[in-house]
Design an enzyme around this catalytic site. Structure first.
Site, PDB file in Angstrom:
ATOM      1  N   GLU A  39     -79.252 -21.461  31.958  1.00 47.57           N
ATOM      2  CA  GLU A  39     -79.247 -20.001  31.843  1.00 47.57           C
ATOM      3  C   GLU A  39     -80.274 -19.518  30.825  1.00 47.57           C
ATOM      4  O   GLU A  39     -80.959 -18.510  31.042  1.00 47.57           O
ATOM      5  CB  GLU A  39     -77.849 -19.500  31.458  1.00 47.57           C
ATOM      6  CG  GLU A  39     -76.839 -19.534  32.573  1.00 47.57           C
ATOM      7  CD  GLU A  39     -77.295 -18.744  33.781  1.00 47.57           C
ATOM      8  OE1 GLU A  39     -77.696 -17.573  33.625  1.00 47.57           O
ATOM      9  OE2 GLU A  39     -77.277 -19.309  34.892  1.00 47.57           O
ATOM     10  N   HIS A  64     -84.443 -13.050  36.749  1.00 47.32           N
ATOM     11  CA  HIS A  64     -83.593 -14.159  36.299  1.00 47.32           C
ATOM     12  C   HIS A  64     -83.226 -15.046  37.489  1.00 47.32           C
ATOM     13  O   HIS A  64     -83.293 -16.283  37.399  1.00 47.32           O
ATOM     14  CB  HIS A  64     -82.335 -13.584  35.642  1.00 47.32           C
ATOM     15  CG  HIS A  64     -81.321 -14.599  35.245  1.00 47.32           C
ATOM     16  ND1 HIS A  64     -81.230 -15.128  33.972  1.00 47.32           N
ATOM     17  CD2 HIS A  64     -80.324 -15.197  35.953  1.00 47.32           C
ATOM     18  CE1 HIS A  64     -80.234 -15.987  33.916  1.00 47.32           C
ATOM     19  NE2 HIS A  64     -79.668 -16.058  35.110  1.00 47.32           N
ATOM     20  N   GLU A  65     -82.833 -14.430  38.600  1.00 45.13           N
ATOM     21  CA  GLU A  65     -82.444 -15.203  39.781  1.00 45.13           C
ATOM     22  C   GLU A  65     -83.646 -15.914  40.401  1.00 45.13           C
ATOM     23  O   GLU A  65     -83.545 -17.067  40.829  1.00 45.13           O
ATOM     24  CB  GLU A  65     -81.771 -14.286  40.811  1.00 45.13           C
ATOM     25  CG  GLU A  65     -80.536 -13.566  40.310  1.00 45.13           C
ATOM     26  CD  GLU A  65     -79.518 -14.488  39.669  1.00 45.13           C
ATOM     27  OE1 GLU A  65     -79.423 -15.668  40.073  1.00 45.13           O
ATOM     28  OE2 GLU A  65     -78.815 -14.037  38.749  1.00 45.13           O
ATOM     29  N   HIS A 101     -84.300 -19.014  38.464  1.00 45.39           N
ATOM     30  CA  HIS A 101     -83.402 -20.114  38.840  1.00 45.39           C
ATOM     31  C   HIS A 101     -83.985 -20.883  40.027  1.00 45.39           C
ATOM     32  O   HIS A 101     -83.986 -22.125  40.046  1.00 45.39           O
ATOM     33  CB  HIS A 101     -82.021 -19.571  39.227  1.00 45.39           C
ATOM     34  CG  HIS A 101     -81.053 -19.461  38.092  1.00 45.39           C
ATOM     35  ND1 HIS A 101     -80.790 -20.503  37.225  1.00 45.39           N
ATOM     36  CD2 HIS A 101     -80.251 -18.432  37.696  1.00 45.39           C
ATOM     37  CE1 HIS A 101     -79.874 -20.122  36.339  1.00 45.39           C
ATOM     38  NE2 HIS A 101     -79.541 -18.874  36.595  1.00 45.39           N
TER      39      HIS A 101
END
Length: 289
Positions: free
Chosen positions: A221, A143-144, A147
Protein backbone atom coordinates in the site's frame (compact mmCIF):
# COMPACT_ATOMS: atom_id res chain seq x y z
CA UNK A 1 -29.05 -17.07 -2.86
CA UNK A 2 -27.80 -17.13 -6.47
CA UNK A 3 -24.52 -15.57 -5.34
CA UNK A 4 -24.04 -18.27 -2.66
CA UNK A 5 -24.82 -21.07 -5.12
CA UNK A 6 -22.40 -19.59 -7.66
CA UNK A 7 -19.70 -19.39 -4.98
CA UNK A 8 -20.23 -23.02 -3.94
CA UNK A 9 -20.35 -24.27 -7.54
CA UNK A 10 -17.17 -22.38 -8.41
CA UNK A 11 -15.29 -23.78 -5.44
CA UNK A 12 -16.48 -27.31 -6.19
CA UNK A 13 -15.32 -26.95 -9.80
CA UNK A 14 -11.90 -25.69 -8.65
CA UNK A 15 -11.51 -28.65 -6.26
CA UNK A 16 -12.45 -31.12 -9.01
CA UNK A 17 -10.00 -29.58 -11.49
CA UNK A 18 -7.16 -29.57 -8.97
CA UNK A 19 -7.96 -33.17 -7.98
CA UNK A 20 -7.63 -34.24 -11.62
CA UNK A 21 -4.33 -32.35 -11.93
CA UNK A 22 -3.04 -33.97 -8.75
CA UNK A 23 -3.92 -37.48 -9.93
CA UNK A 24 -2.18 -36.82 -13.25
CA UNK A 25 0.96 -35.69 -11.39
CA UNK A 26 0.88 -38.83 -9.23
CA UNK A 27 0.41 -41.05 -12.31
CA UNK A 28 3.21 -39.42 -14.30
CA UNK A 29 5.75 -39.32 -11.46
CA UNK A 30 4.81 -42.61 -9.80
CA UNK A 31 4.67 -40.75 -6.49
CA UNK A 32 2.68 -42.32 -3.66
CA UNK A 33 -0.11 -40.08 -2.27
CA UNK A 34 0.63 -41.23 1.28
CA UNK A 35 4.34 -40.41 1.12
CA UNK A 36 5.93 -37.22 2.44
CA UNK A 37 6.75 -36.05 -1.09
CA UNK A 38 3.22 -36.93 -2.20
CA UNK A 39 1.79 -34.84 0.64
CA UNK A 40 4.01 -31.90 -0.31
CA UNK A 41 2.92 -32.12 -3.96
CA UNK A 42 -0.74 -32.24 -2.92
CA UNK A 43 -0.26 -29.19 -0.71
CA UNK A 44 1.47 -27.30 -3.54
CA UNK A 45 -1.17 -28.19 -6.13
CA UNK A 46 -4.03 -27.05 -3.93
CA UNK A 47 -2.08 -24.18 -2.35
CA UNK A 48 -0.82 -22.59 -5.56
CA UNK A 49 -3.55 -23.91 -7.83
CA UNK A 50 -6.37 -22.43 -5.78
CA UNK A 51 -4.60 -19.08 -5.50
CA UNK A 52 -3.85 -18.81 -9.23
CA UNK A 53 -7.29 -19.97 -10.35
CA UNK A 54 -8.78 -17.30 -8.09
CA UNK A 55 -6.48 -14.73 -9.69
CA UNK A 56 -7.43 -15.81 -13.23
CA UNK A 57 -11.13 -15.51 -12.35
CA UNK A 58 -10.75 -12.36 -10.26
CA UNK A 59 -12.13 -9.83 -12.77
CA UNK A 60 -15.41 -11.62 -13.37
CA UNK A 61 -15.86 -12.66 -9.75
CA UNK A 62 -15.14 -9.14 -8.48
CA UNK A 63 -17.66 -7.57 -10.85
CA UNK A 64 -20.35 -10.07 -9.90
CA UNK A 65 -19.72 -9.75 -6.17
CA UNK A 66 -20.16 -5.96 -6.12
CA UNK A 67 -22.67 -5.73 -8.97
CA UNK A 68 -20.24 -3.63 -10.99
CA UNK A 69 -21.22 -2.05 -14.31
CA UNK A 70 -18.46 -1.90 -16.92
CA UNK A 71 -18.18 1.42 -18.76
CA UNK A 72 -18.04 0.59 -22.46
CA UNK A 73 -19.63 3.68 -24.01
CA UNK A 74 -19.65 6.61 -21.56
CA UNK A 75 -23.22 7.76 -20.85
CA UNK A 76 -22.33 10.97 -19.07
CA UNK A 77 -19.50 13.37 -18.32
CA UNK A 78 -18.42 11.48 -15.16
CA UNK A 79 -18.00 8.19 -17.01
CA UNK A 80 -16.14 9.95 -19.82
CA UNK A 81 -13.80 11.52 -17.23
CA UNK A 82 -13.20 8.14 -15.56
CA UNK A 83 -12.21 6.45 -18.83
CA UNK A 84 -10.03 9.36 -19.92
CA UNK A 85 -8.26 9.59 -16.54
CA UNK A 86 -7.59 5.86 -16.18
CA UNK A 87 -6.42 5.67 -19.79
CA UNK A 88 -3.98 8.55 -19.34
CA UNK A 89 -2.60 7.11 -16.09
CA UNK A 90 -2.27 3.62 -17.59
CA UNK A 91 -0.25 5.07 -20.47
CA UNK A 92 1.98 6.95 -18.01
CA UNK A 93 2.50 3.76 -15.97
CA UNK A 94 3.26 1.66 -19.05
CA UNK A 95 0.34 -0.77 -18.78
CA UNK A 96 -2.59 -1.66 -21.01
CA UNK A 97 -5.91 0.12 -20.61
CA UNK A 98 -7.79 -1.51 -17.71
CA UNK A 99 -11.48 -2.30 -17.81
CA UNK A 100 -13.24 0.45 -15.84
CA UNK A 101 -16.39 -0.18 -13.80
CA UNK A 102 -18.66 1.57 -11.30
CA UNK A 103 -20.47 -0.18 -8.44
CA UNK A 104 -23.15 1.00 -5.99
CA UNK A 105 -21.78 1.48 -2.46
CA UNK A 106 -21.94 4.20 0.18
CA UNK A 107 -18.30 3.83 1.22
CA UNK A 108 -15.58 5.81 -0.55
CA UNK A 109 -13.56 3.09 -2.23
CA UNK A 110 -12.05 1.68 -5.38
CA UNK A 111 -10.17 -1.51 -6.17
CA UNK A 112 -8.04 -3.08 -8.87
CA UNK A 113 -7.73 -6.73 -9.82
CA UNK A 114 -6.70 -8.95 -12.71
CA UNK A 115 -4.09 -11.54 -13.60
CA UNK A 116 -2.14 -9.39 -16.08
CA UNK A 117 -0.83 -5.84 -16.24
CA UNK A 118 -2.47 -5.47 -19.66
CA UNK A 119 -5.78 -7.17 -18.75
CA UNK A 120 -6.92 -5.70 -15.45
CA UNK A 121 -9.93 -4.06 -13.82
CA UNK A 122 -10.32 -0.78 -11.95
CA UNK A 123 -13.66 -0.30 -10.20
CA UNK A 124 -14.86 2.71 -8.23
CA UNK A 125 -17.79 3.08 -5.85
CA UNK A 126 -20.59 5.59 -6.34
CA UNK A 127 -19.73 6.81 -2.85
CA UNK A 128 -16.30 7.84 -4.10
CA UNK A 129 -17.73 9.68 -7.09
CA UNK A 130 -20.28 11.51 -4.94
CA UNK A 131 -17.98 12.47 -2.05
CA UNK A 132 -14.56 13.17 -3.54
CA UNK A 133 -13.33 16.07 -5.60
CA UNK A 134 -11.92 15.31 -9.05
CA UNK A 135 -8.37 15.79 -7.77
CA UNK A 136 -8.96 13.34 -4.90
CA UNK A 137 -10.64 10.79 -7.17
CA UNK A 138 -7.79 11.14 -9.66
CA UNK A 139 -5.32 10.25 -6.89
CA UNK A 140 -7.36 7.18 -5.91
CA UNK A 141 -7.42 5.99 -9.52
CA UNK A 142 -3.65 6.52 -9.70
CA UNK A 143 -3.25 4.39 -6.56
CA UNK A 144 -5.13 1.52 -8.22
CA UNK A 145 -3.21 1.90 -11.49
CA UNK A 146 0.02 1.74 -9.45
CA UNK A 147 -1.09 -1.57 -7.91
CA UNK A 148 -1.47 -2.95 -11.43
CA UNK A 149 1.80 -1.48 -12.70
CA UNK A 150 3.67 -2.87 -9.67
CA UNK A 151 2.32 -6.38 -10.34
CA UNK A 152 0.92 -6.56 -6.82
CA UNK A 153 -1.85 -9.02 -7.71
CA UNK A 154 0.63 -11.62 -8.98
CA UNK A 155 3.12 -11.18 -6.12
CA UNK A 156 0.33 -11.43 -3.54
CA UNK A 157 -0.92 -14.58 -5.28
CA UNK A 158 2.57 -16.11 -5.18
CA UNK A 159 2.88 -15.29 -1.50
CA UNK A 160 -0.58 -16.70 -0.81
CA UNK A 161 0.35 -19.86 -2.71
CA UNK A 162 3.47 -20.39 -0.59
CA UNK A 163 1.52 -19.72 2.60
CA UNK A 164 -1.30 -22.06 1.56
CA UNK A 165 1.18 -24.81 0.70
CA UNK A 166 2.91 -24.69 4.07
CA UNK A 167 -0.38 -24.44 5.98
CA UNK A 168 -1.81 -27.51 4.22
CA UNK A 169 1.43 -29.50 4.42
CA UNK A 170 2.16 -28.84 8.11
CA UNK A 171 -1.47 -29.41 9.12
CA UNK A 172 -1.73 -32.76 7.33
CA UNK A 173 1.76 -33.84 8.42
CA UNK A 174 1.06 -33.22 12.12
CA UNK A 175 -2.45 -34.68 11.84
CA UNK A 176 -0.98 -37.85 10.33
CA UNK A 177 1.42 -38.22 13.27
CA UNK A 178 -1.39 -37.70 15.80
CA UNK A 179 -3.72 -40.15 14.03
CA UNK A 180 -1.00 -42.81 13.70
CA UNK A 181 -0.58 -42.79 17.48
CA UNK A 182 -4.19 -43.94 17.83
CA UNK A 183 -3.84 -47.19 15.88
CA UNK A 184 -5.56 -49.18 18.61
CA UNK A 185 -8.76 -47.17 18.11
CA UNK A 186 -9.38 -48.56 14.63
CA UNK A 187 -9.21 -47.23 11.07
CA UNK A 188 -12.48 -45.27 11.21
CA UNK A 189 -11.48 -43.43 14.36
CA UNK A 190 -8.05 -42.71 12.88
CA UNK A 191 -9.62 -41.01 9.88
CA UNK A 192 -11.86 -38.90 12.11
CA UNK A 193 -8.88 -37.87 14.24
CA UNK A 194 -6.83 -37.09 11.13
CA UNK A 195 -9.45 -34.86 9.52
CA UNK A 196 -10.41 -33.24 12.83
CA UNK A 197 -6.82 -32.37 13.75
CA UNK A 198 -5.94 -31.21 10.22
CA UNK A 199 -8.98 -28.91 10.05
CA UNK A 200 -8.18 -27.31 13.41
CA UNK A 201 -4.50 -26.88 12.51
CA UNK A 202 -5.34 -25.36 9.13
CA UNK A 203 -7.47 -22.76 10.91
CA UNK A 204 -4.71 -22.03 13.45
CA UNK A 205 -1.84 -21.94 10.94
CA UNK A 206 -3.97 -19.96 8.49
CA UNK A 207 -4.65 -17.34 11.16
CA UNK A 208 -0.95 -17.11 12.04
CA UNK A 209 0.01 -16.89 8.36
CA UNK A 210 -2.40 -13.99 7.89
CA UNK A 211 -0.02 -11.82 9.95
CA UNK A 212 2.58 -12.31 7.18
CA UNK A 213 0.20 -11.71 4.27
CA UNK A 214 -1.31 -8.63 5.93
CA UNK A 215 2.18 -7.24 6.60
CA UNK A 216 3.04 -7.63 2.92
CA UNK A 217 -0.27 -6.06 1.90
CA UNK A 218 0.45 -3.02 4.07
CA UNK A 219 3.94 -2.79 2.56
CA UNK A 220 2.49 -2.72 -0.97
CA UNK A 221 0.00 0.00 0.00
CA UNK A 222 2.84 2.40 0.80
CA UNK A 223 4.36 1.72 -2.62
CA UNK A 224 1.01 2.17 -4.39
CA UNK A 225 0.62 5.52 -2.61
CA UNK A 226 4.12 6.49 -3.76
CA UNK A 227 3.30 5.43 -7.32
CA UNK A 228 0.14 7.53 -7.24
CA UNK A 229 2.13 10.51 -5.99
CA UNK A 230 4.44 10.16 -9.00
CA UNK A 231 1.49 10.04 -11.38
CA UNK A 232 -0.65 12.89 -10.00
CA UNK A 233 1.42 14.64 -7.34
CA UNK A 234 1.92 14.13 -3.63
CA UNK A 235 -0.62 16.74 -2.51
CA UNK A 236 -3.50 15.15 -4.40
CA UNK A 237 -2.75 11.75 -2.85
CA UNK A 238 -2.55 13.25 0.64
CA UNK A 239 -5.86 15.07 0.07
CA UNK A 240 -7.49 11.78 -0.97
CA UNK A 241 -6.25 10.00 2.16
CA UNK A 242 -7.43 12.89 4.34
CA UNK A 243 -10.88 12.51 2.78
CA UNK A 244 -10.86 8.78 3.54
CA UNK A 245 -10.41 9.52 7.24
CA UNK A 246 -13.98 10.86 7.25
CA UNK A 247 -15.49 8.02 5.23
CA UNK A 248 -17.46 4.88 6.00
CA UNK A 249 -15.55 1.65 6.69
CA UNK A 250 -14.72 -0.41 3.60
CA UNK A 251 -17.40 -2.89 2.50
CA UNK A 252 -15.03 -4.85 0.25
CA UNK A 253 -13.91 -8.39 1.02
CA UNK A 254 -10.96 -10.63 0.21
CA UNK A 255 -8.55 -9.65 -2.55
CA UNK A 256 -10.70 -6.69 -3.53
CA UNK A 257 -10.12 -5.23 -0.06
CA UNK A 258 -6.40 -5.97 -0.28
CA UNK A 259 -6.11 -3.85 -3.43
CA UNK A 260 -8.71 -1.24 -2.50
CA UNK A 261 -7.81 2.28 -1.50
CA UNK A 262 -9.53 1.93 1.88
CA UNK A 263 -9.26 -1.08 4.21
CA UNK A 264 -11.27 -2.42 7.13
CA UNK A 265 -10.42 -1.29 10.63
CA UNK A 266 -9.10 -3.87 13.10
CA UNK A 267 -8.29 -4.16 16.79
CA UNK A 268 -4.64 -4.53 15.87
CA UNK A 269 -2.64 -3.09 13.00
CA UNK A 270 -1.05 -6.53 12.50
CA UNK A 271 -4.33 -7.83 11.04
CA UNK A 272 -5.01 -4.82 8.81
CA UNK A 273 -4.58 -5.07 5.04
CA UNK A 274 -3.89 -1.32 4.90
CA UNK A 275 -1.65 0.82 7.12
CA UNK A 276 -3.42 3.43 9.27
CA UNK A 277 -4.23 6.48 7.16
CA UNK A 278 -2.09 8.76 9.35
CA UNK A 279 0.95 6.56 8.66
CA UNK A 280 0.27 6.62 4.93
CA UNK A 281 -0.01 10.41 4.96
CA UNK A 282 3.16 10.72 7.03
CA UNK A 283 5.05 8.42 4.63
CA UNK A 284 4.00 10.55 1.66
CA UNK A 285 5.05 13.77 3.36
CA UNK A 286 8.44 12.39 4.42
CA UNK A 287 8.83 10.31 1.23
CA UNK A 288 9.88 7.32 3.34
CA UNK A 289 8.27 4.12 2.14
Amino acid sequence: MKRIMLFLATNLAVVLVLSVVLNIVYAVTGMQPGSLSGLLVMAAVFGFGGAFISLMMSKGMALRSVGGMVIESPRNETEHWLLETVGRQAQQAGIGMPTVAIYEAADINAFATGAKRDDSLVAVSTGLLHNMTRDEAEAVLAHEVSHIANGDMVTMTLMQGVVNTFVIFLSRFIANIVASNDDEEGQGTNMMVYFGVSMVLELVFGFLASFLTMWYSRHREFHADAGAAQLVGKEKMIAALERLKMSHESQLDGTMMAFGINGKRSMTELLMSHPPLDKRISALRSQQY
